[in-house]
Motif scaffolding. Sequence first.
Motif, PDB file in Angstrom:
ATOM      1  N   ILE A 113       0.850  -1.186   0.000  1.00  0.00           N
ATOM      2  CA  ILE A 113       0.000   0.000   0.000  1.00  0.00           C
ATOM      3  C   ILE A 113       0.887   1.237   0.000  1.00  0.00           C
ATOM      4  O   ILE A 113       1.899   1.283   0.695  1.00  0.00           O
ATOM      5  N   GLN A 114       0.521   2.182  -0.835  1.00  0.00           N
ATOM      6  CA  GLN A 114       1.205   3.477  -0.892  1.00  0.00           C
ATOM      7  C   GLN A 114       0.132   4.551  -0.745  1.00  0.00           C
ATOM      8  O   GLN A 114      -0.970   4.416  -1.281  1.00  0.00           O
ATOM      9  N   ILE A 115       0.471   5.606  -0.018  1.00  0.00           N
ATOM     10  CA  ILE A 115      -0.465   6.705   0.185  1.00  0.00           C
ATOM     11  C   ILE A 115       0.268   8.005  -0.091  1.00  0.00           C
ATOM     12  O   ILE A 115       1.376   8.216   0.405  1.00  0.00           O
ATOM     13  N   GLY A 116      -0.349   8.873  -0.885  1.00  0.00           N
ATOM     14  CA  GLY A 116       0.294  10.153  -1.166  1.00  0.00           C
ATOM     15  C   GLY A 116      -0.597  11.065  -1.985  1.00  0.00           C
ATOM     16  O   GLY A 116      -1.658  10.661  -2.470  1.00  0.00           O
ATOM     17  N   PRO A 117      -0.162  12.311  -2.152  1.00  0.00           N
ATOM     18  CA  PRO A 117      -0.942  13.272  -2.938  1.00  0.00           C
ATOM     19  C   PRO A 117      -0.726  13.058  -4.430  1.00  0.00           C
ATOM     20  O   PRO A 117       0.314  12.578  -4.862  1.00  0.00           O
ATOM     21  N   THR A 118      -1.750  13.409  -5.209  1.00  0.00           N
ATOM     22  CA  THR A 118      -1.623  13.361  -6.658  1.00  0.00           C
ATOM     23  C   THR A 118      -1.432  14.787  -7.186  1.00  0.00           C
ATOM     24  O   THR A 118      -1.660  15.760  -6.468  1.00  0.00           O
ATOM     25  N   MET A 157      -5.718  15.351  -5.249  1.00  0.00           N
ATOM     26  CA  MET A 157      -6.403  14.278  -4.541  1.00  0.00           C
ATOM     27  C   MET A 157      -5.393  13.528  -3.677  1.00  0.00           C
ATOM     28  O   MET A 157      -4.189  13.696  -3.820  1.00  0.00           O
ATOM     29  N   VAL A 158      -5.908  12.713  -2.780  1.00  0.00           N
ATOM     30  CA  VAL A 158      -5.071  11.817  -1.996  1.00  0.00           C
ATOM     31  C   VAL A 158      -5.309  10.422  -2.553  1.00  0.00           C
ATOM     32  O   VAL A 158      -6.446   9.969  -2.661  1.00  0.00           O
ATOM     33  N   ARG A 159      -4.231   9.751  -2.933  1.00  0.00           N
ATOM     34  CA  ARG A 159      -4.353   8.420  -3.527  1.00  0.00           C
ATOM     35  C   ARG A 159      -3.878   7.364  -2.542  1.00  0.00           C
ATOM     36  O   ARG A 159      -2.807   7.468  -1.956  1.00  0.00           O
ATOM     37  N   PRO A 182      -5.820   1.863  -7.728  1.00  0.00           N
ATOM     38  CA  PRO A 182      -5.651   3.238  -7.279  1.00  0.00           C
ATOM     39  C   PRO A 182      -6.996   3.784  -6.782  1.00  0.00           C
ATOM     40  O   PRO A 182      -8.005   3.704  -7.479  1.00  0.00           O
ATOM     41  N   LEU A 183      -7.021   4.294  -5.573  1.00  0.00           N
ATOM     42  CA  LEU A 183      -8.230   4.859  -4.990  1.00  0.00           C
ATOM     43  C   LEU A 183      -7.958   6.327  -4.684  1.00  0.00           C
ATOM     44  O   LEU A 183      -7.077   6.646  -3.879  1.00  0.00           O
ATOM     45  N   ASP A 184      -8.684   7.221  -5.333  1.00  0.00           N
ATOM     46  CA  ASP A 184      -8.479   8.657  -5.141  1.00  0.00           C
ATOM     47  C   ASP A 184      -9.586   9.242  -4.270  1.00  0.00           C
ATOM     48  O   ASP A 184     -10.766   8.923  -4.453  1.00  0.00           O
ATOM     49  N   PHE A 185      -9.182  10.114  -3.339  1.00  0.00           N
ATOM     50  CA  PHE A 185     -10.107  10.734  -2.406  1.00  0.00           C
ATOM     51  C   PHE A 185      -9.830  12.223  -2.330  1.00  0.00           C
ATOM     52  O   PHE A 185      -8.671  12.651  -2.438  1.00  0.00           O
ATOM     53  N   SER A 186     -10.880  12.992  -2.093  1.00  0.00           N
ATOM     54  CA  SER A 186     -10.687  14.419  -1.842  1.00  0.00           C
ATOM     55  C   SER A 186      -9.951  14.560  -0.511  1.00  0.00           C
ATOM     56  O   SER A 186      -9.957  13.632   0.316  1.00  0.00           O
ATOM     57  N   PRO A 187      -9.306  15.695  -0.268  1.00  0.00           N
ATOM     58  CA  PRO A 187      -8.640  15.880   1.024  1.00  0.00           C
ATOM     59  C   PRO A 187      -9.594  15.676   2.207  1.00  0.00           C
ATOM     60  O   PRO A 187      -9.217  15.070   3.216  1.00  0.00           O
TER      61      PRO A 187
END
Length: 61
Positions: free
Chosen positions: A13-18, A22-24, A35-40
């Motif tokens: 799992i990797q987590i970071g800004p795009t 977005m936060v991926r 890849p799962l993208d989320f608003s802040p």
Amino acid sequence: MSINSESDIAANIQIGPTTMGMVRIYIEGDGVDLPLDFSPEEAIEIAEELMAAAKAITAGK
């Protein structure tokens, strides 16, 4: 499979800004690239849920 079911499946799992603001959360496993993208704001809610779950486990010890 439920949240309490054990599994032998391994994943990274990797987590970071795009670059799109977005936060991926990126999950990679055997045959899976997700890849799962989320608003802040959504990412903050997810982080709060993770913290609450961790606290619930540590409070029970």
